[in-house]
Design a protein around this motif. Structure first.
Motif, PDB file in Angstrom:
ATOM      1  N   TRP A 167     -10.217 -37.293  18.451  1.00  0.00           N
ATOM      2  CA  TRP A 167     -10.180 -38.637  17.983  1.00  0.00           C
ATOM      3  C   TRP A 167      -8.420 -38.892  17.524  1.00  0.00           C
ATOM      4  O   TRP A 167      -8.202 -39.681  18.064  1.00  0.00           O
ATOM      5  CB  TRP A 167     -10.908 -38.577  16.697  1.00  0.00           C
ATOM      6  N   MET A 169      -6.043 -47.024  22.637  1.00  0.00           N
ATOM      7  CA  MET A 169      -7.369 -46.993  23.288  1.00  0.00           C
ATOM      8  C   MET A 169      -8.412 -47.849  22.452  1.00  0.00           C
ATOM      9  O   MET A 169      -9.150 -48.683  23.070  1.00  0.00           O
ATOM     10  CB  MET A 169      -7.842 -45.610  23.183  1.00  0.00           C
ATOM     11  N   LEU A 170      -8.307 -48.030  21.223  1.00  0.00           N
ATOM     12  CA  LEU A 170      -9.376 -48.736  20.653  1.00  0.00           C
ATOM     13  C   LEU A 170      -8.956 -50.267  20.665  1.00  0.00           C
ATOM     14  O   LEU A 170     -10.160 -51.084  20.628  1.00  0.00           O
ATOM     15  CB  LEU A 170      -9.145 -48.415  19.014  1.00  0.00           C
ATOM     16  N   VAL A 229     -12.647 -52.144  20.531  1.00  0.00           N
ATOM     17  CA  VAL A 229     -13.101 -51.676  19.243  1.00  0.00           C
ATOM     18  C   VAL A 229     -12.467 -52.343  17.997  1.00  0.00           C
ATOM     19  O   VAL A 229     -12.881 -52.842  17.138  1.00  0.00           O
ATOM     20  CB  VAL A 229     -13.063 -50.039  19.188  1.00  0.00           C
ATOM     21  N   ASN A 230     -11.082 -52.277  18.452  1.00  0.00           N
ATOM     22  CA  ASN A 230     -10.204 -52.912  17.371  1.00  0.00           C
ATOM     23  C   ASN A 230      -9.625 -54.095  18.181  1.00  0.00           C
ATOM     24  O   ASN A 230      -9.705 -54.438  19.465  1.00  0.00           O
ATOM     25  CB  ASN A 230      -9.180 -52.175  16.955  1.00  0.00           C
ATOM     26  N   PHE A 279     -13.834 -46.497  26.558  1.00  0.00           N
ATOM     27  CA  PHE A 279     -14.498 -47.333  25.330  1.00  0.00           C
ATOM     28  C   PHE A 279     -15.400 -48.353  26.201  1.00  0.00           C
ATOM     29  O   PHE A 279     -14.954 -49.320  26.789  1.00  0.00           O
ATOM     30  CB  PHE A 279     -13.666 -47.677  24.582  1.00  0.00           C
ATOM     31  N   MET A 317      -6.395 -37.339  18.996  1.00  0.00           N
ATOM     32  CA  MET A 317      -5.613 -37.144  20.375  1.00  0.00           C
ATOM     33  C   MET A 317      -4.835 -35.867  19.997  1.00  0.00           C
ATOM     34  O   MET A 317      -3.713 -35.687  20.870  1.00  0.00           O
ATOM     35  CB  MET A 317      -4.842 -38.048  20.741  1.00  0.00           C
ATOM     36  N   GLU A 371      -2.213 -42.991  20.186  1.00  0.00           N
ATOM     37  CA  GLU A 371      -2.792 -43.306  21.494  1.00  0.00           C
ATOM     38  C   GLU A 371      -4.111 -43.818  21.476  1.00  0.00           C
ATOM     39  O   GLU A 371      -4.672 -44.441  22.026  1.00  0.00           O
ATOM     40  CB  GLU A 371      -2.790 -42.144  22.498  1.00  0.00           C
ATOM     41  N   ARG A 372      -4.775 -43.225  20.196  1.00  0.00           N
ATOM     42  CA  ARG A 372      -6.131 -43.621  19.878  1.00  0.00           C
ATOM     43  C   ARG A 372      -6.096 -45.093  19.556  1.00  0.00           C
ATOM     44  O   ARG A 372      -6.937 -45.747  19.832  1.00  0.00           O
ATOM     45  CB  ARG A 372      -6.745 -42.717  18.712  1.00  0.00           C
TER      46      ARG A 372
END
Lengths: 239, 611
Positions: free
Chosen positions: B77, A65-66, A71-72, A2, B79, A61-62
């Motif tokens: 998105w 990552m964010l 992003v977050n 990202f 996953m 998991e997203r």
């Protein structure tokens, strides 16, 4: 990866000091109307250090990552030690636990005995996609079904499409009430119990310390317990 | 009579092989054409099929973009790799889709299928999810569709098309072969058989017309074969008629050649072949088989003295400089002697002017040549004899002339001699002396006149014939004549010309001489007076000039003599006037006509050619 350039920068103005947090947990930990335990806890803690907060529930998991990519601003509740922390080098832990969570086995089979992870062998097991702690434990299973959320997980159990559904206790009990799951039970003892923490993006390392202090203060002044009782008390009573 | 029996086809019958027949060739060409058409049609169809399949693959890839990409982004998105894999596998299950990959940061996140193969259509789509007003890049979807299936279907289609086309072509060509055999080939074979068996000179019953073994066409609706049969039968009728004429002509020629005893020769220049009839060879003492039919047979036997002349004449004709070859020369006979032959021939030329063929005859003219030689010898002898005779006659004439001259001058000389004798005696007195002198003078003058006329007659010049106006010249001559007559002449001179101007060919001075001589003769024939008329008229391309008197005329027995030299009935005449007129007219290629009646007069008439 990202793009860090795409991450919103923390703004100096009070009005704009807002933390975007994500969580892999659904109700009652986090809800769409931000009335879950994690939502309210963070709203209170962040307010004490002068931040507004907004939470959402992307895939587990997203969510990491964010937060790692910026992003977050953060993600939680997460276990004390992320096994793959090296994959998220931009996360720093807020050194004050959010809550303890039990990972339990739901089953509608009265004769099924689940004592530990090994006892799941030979049964059809279902988990929520992205729960790494569960996936790693259950790699030896020949029949492991992954679904997108807890509600879906319990529906599999309700309609007999799996023998065991493994999830955290709070989410499981809350979802079971929503879908009307009856004649099912939670195997005791829990398969695992973990203390959960909040992780922030590294750019908020200073905020992490302040936030830990705020949490501790909330526990000392009873605010934490009040929120816990309001949101999770009735779930904890179903146990 | 020479009988000819000529095969309609002189060449040996040529049997065709079945493989060379029309039907196999027709089948071959149909097969070739059908194969070419099939090839190109199949290629076109395969091209369209290929394009359609490729478009279908493109359409599927576009379908992935339009229909699957959104859900795949959501799966990625969240996953949910299981679902994502299911989605990829679902896409791969589409026809010709071979390989799908979701790649992130250069590393494959999910792959389905294999990238093996060279004929791949590749497409890539970025996967982005909008989150918190940002487009979050989640990875790239790589899609690879294989063209192997397309090619395999094309191969299958090719095999199917060629197989079906081969079967169809085989069936169609077999059907065409049978149809062609039934409708055409068997009739051509019958026509061929009929043509080979046809002979000229046979009675009509033995030579039936060509017919086909099939159902007759409706009246008035003949097809091509009917037309061929009709044309053949008509051609055969014309050929039969021509054959009869040719046969008759050949018989006639053969009879004529044998009757004329001429030898025939025929030289085909193009082919270098020659033909000599038996008679040609018999002329040289050979049998037909003893001499080869080559041009050397002829040219090697030409007498060396005649060779160049003969070959030159032949060459001139072959080069079309003469209308006919004709030459007499000697040919070596078998017995070693030479025979004279008269060769005549006529050549035929190609379009480019080169000689193609020359045909001619040889006539044995040895006897004629021998007769000509004998005649020439006799002629030479005759001429020698004639010349000797003419020389003798000329000598006699000269003698006669000499005698005439001697006779003419003897009397004047005698008178002069007698007069001179009288003078020498000295016995003449007074008037006698003058009279004798007058006699001497008159006779001397007479001698001079005789000698002048004779010289004029003997040395007459050649006529200078040119175009002149007859009427004008006659006018001048009449004037001279009028001045030559005595002033007291009782003769009345008149003219009567048919026109004022008339051109003719003559010698101007000689015509004046003629008119003067004839006029004086006429005037002297009218001592008592009369009319002398000079007139003209035209007839037969000539102008006719007449001198007419009304004198005593000429006795009939004297008519032949008056034109001879020194014949005269007058005392003072020399007898050379009319002979001179005759000689002048002879040089003008005309004659003097004398029409005379005793006691009535004489008309002398001659003609001159009009110009």
């Amino acid at each position: 990866m990202f793009s860090l350039l795409a991450a919103p920068m923390a703004l100096a103005s009070d009005e704009e000091r807002k933390l975007y947090l994500s969580t892999a947990f659904g109700p009652p930990i986090s809800t769409a109307d931000n009335r879950g335990f994690f939502d309210r806890l963070m709203q209170q803690a962040c307010a004490r250090i002068g931040y507004q907060v907004a939470t959402d529930q992307p895939q587990a998991e997203r969510a990491l990552m964010l937060a790692n990519s910026g992003v977050n601003d953060g993600d939680g509740p997460r276990v004390e030690s992320l096994d793959n922390l090296w994959s998220y080098p931009n996360l720093v832990r807020v050194e004050e636990p959010l809550l303890d969570i039990d990972f339990v086995a739901f089953t509608c089979d009265p004769g099924l005995v689940v004592n530990d992870w090994k006892s799941l062998s030979g049964h059809n097991v279902a988990i929520v996609t992205g729960w790494k702690i569960l996936e790693r434990r259950l790699t030896y299973l020949s029949s492991l079904v992954k679904v997108k959320d807890v509600e879906h997980l319990l529906r599999l159990l309700k309609y007999g499409r799996t023998d065991v559904a493994i999830m955290d206790r709070y989410s499981g009990l809350d979802a079971a009430g929503r879908i009307g799951l009856e004649h099912c039970r939670i195997a005791d003892p829990p398969l695992d119990s973990r203390t959960m923490y909040l992780y922030l993006n590294i750019r908020h390392v200073e905020v992490a310390g302040k936030l830990a202090e705020a949490l501790r203060a909330m526990k000392q002044d009873g605010t934490y317990q009040h929120i816990f009782q309001e949101v999770l008390g009735h779930v904890d009573a179903q146990n | 009579m020479l009988t000819l029996r000529i095969n309609f086809l002189n060449s040996a019958p040529t049997r065709y092989r079945t493989s060379n027949g029309l039907a196999p060739r027709l089948i071959l060409y149909i097969l070739l054409f059908s194969s070419v058409v099939t090839f190109f049609a199949t290629a076109l169809q395969l091209y369209f099929d290929y394009s359609r399949d490729v478009r279908a693959i493109d359409s599927r890839i576009a379908q992935v973009r339009d229909s699957y990409l959104k859900s795949m982004v959501l799966s990625l998105w969240s996953m949910d790799y299981e679902q994502l894999r299911s989605q990829l596998e679902g896409i791969q299950a589409l026809p010709d889709m071979q390989y799908l990959e979701i790649e992130l940061g250069g590393e494959p996140l999910l792959t389905v299928g294999s990238q093996q193969g060279q004929n791949l259509l590749r497409e890539s789509y970025p996967l982005k999810h909008h989150y918190r007003d940002q487009g979050i890049y989640l990875g790239t979807l790589h899609v690879a569709a294989s063209l192997d299936g397309v090619y395999e279907r094309l191969r299958d289609r090719v095999l199917l098309i060629f197989g079906s086309q081969a079967i169809k072509t085989f069936l169609v060509t077999t059907f065409i072969f049978l149809i062609f055999q039934f409708f055409v080939t068997r009739h051509l074979q019958r026509i061929s058989h009929h043509l080979r068996s046809r002979r000229f000179g046979l009675p009509p019953a033995d030579s039936p017309p060509l017919t086909l073994n099939r159902k007759p066409s409706p009246p008035g609706q003949p097809d091509e074969l009917d037309d061929v049969v009709t044309a053949f039968n008509e051609m055969y009728s014309r050929l039969t008629h021509s054959y009869e004429q040719l046969s008759e002509s050949k018989d006639r020629l053969d009879l004529a050649m044998r009757g004329a005893n001429d030898g025939l020769w025929d030289w085909n220049v193009d082919a270098g072949k020659a033909y000599y009839s038996p008679r040609w060879k018999h002329m040289l003492g050979y049998e037909d088989v003893e001499l080869e039919d080559t041009m050397h047979t002829w040219f090697d036997r030409i007498h060396p003295d005649d060779f160049d002349r003969t070959t030159d004449a032949l060459q001139q004709h072959l080069e079309n400089h003469t209308h006919q070859f004709e030459c007499a020369f000697r040919l070596l006979h078998k017995d070693g002697s030479y025979r004279w032959v008269l060769s005549r021939g006529q050549a035929l030329w190609n379009r480019d002017g080169s000689p193609h063929r020359i045909v001619g005859t040889h006539v044995d003219i040895t006897a004629q040549k021998e007769a000509e030689a004998a005649l020439a010898q006799a002629t030479r002898a005759y001429r020698q004899e004639q010349e000797q005779r003419l020389k003798a006659e000329r000598l006699a004439c000269v003698g006669e002339l000499a005698a005439s001259i001697a006779h003419e001058i003897r009397n004047p000389l005698a008178s002069i001699l007698n007069s001179l004798t009288l003078f020498t005696r000295g016995s003449l007195e007074g008037d006698d002396r003058d009279e004798v002198l007058q006699i001497v003078n008159q006779e001397t003058y007479r001698l001079q006149r005789i000698l002048n006329d004779f010289l004029l007659f003997a040395r007459m010049r050649q006529s200078d014939i040119a175009r002149h106006d007859v009427i004008a010249v006659l006018g001048d001559a009449v004037t001279s004549l009028r001045m030559s007559l005595p002033e007291d002449s009782p003769v009345q001179l008149s003219t009567r010309f048919h026109a004022e101007r008339c051109l003719a060919l003559f010698d101007r001075d000689q015509l004046c001489q003629i008119i003067l001589n004839l006029g004086l003769n006429a005037a002297q024939a009218m001592p008592a007076g009369g009319t002398l008329t000079i007139s003209t008229s035209t007839a037969l391309g000539c102008v006719w000039i007449s001198v007419t008197d009304t004198g005593c005329g000429i006795k009939e027995e004297m008519l032949d003599k008056v034109i001879k030299p020194f014949f005269t009935s007058r005392e003072n005449g020399t007898g050379l006037g009319l002979p001179m007129v005759v000689r002048i007219l002879t040089q003008h290629d005309t004659d003097l006509h004398i029409d005379s009646s005793a006691g009535k007069g004489t008309t002398m008439q001659f003609s001159l050619k009009l110009a």
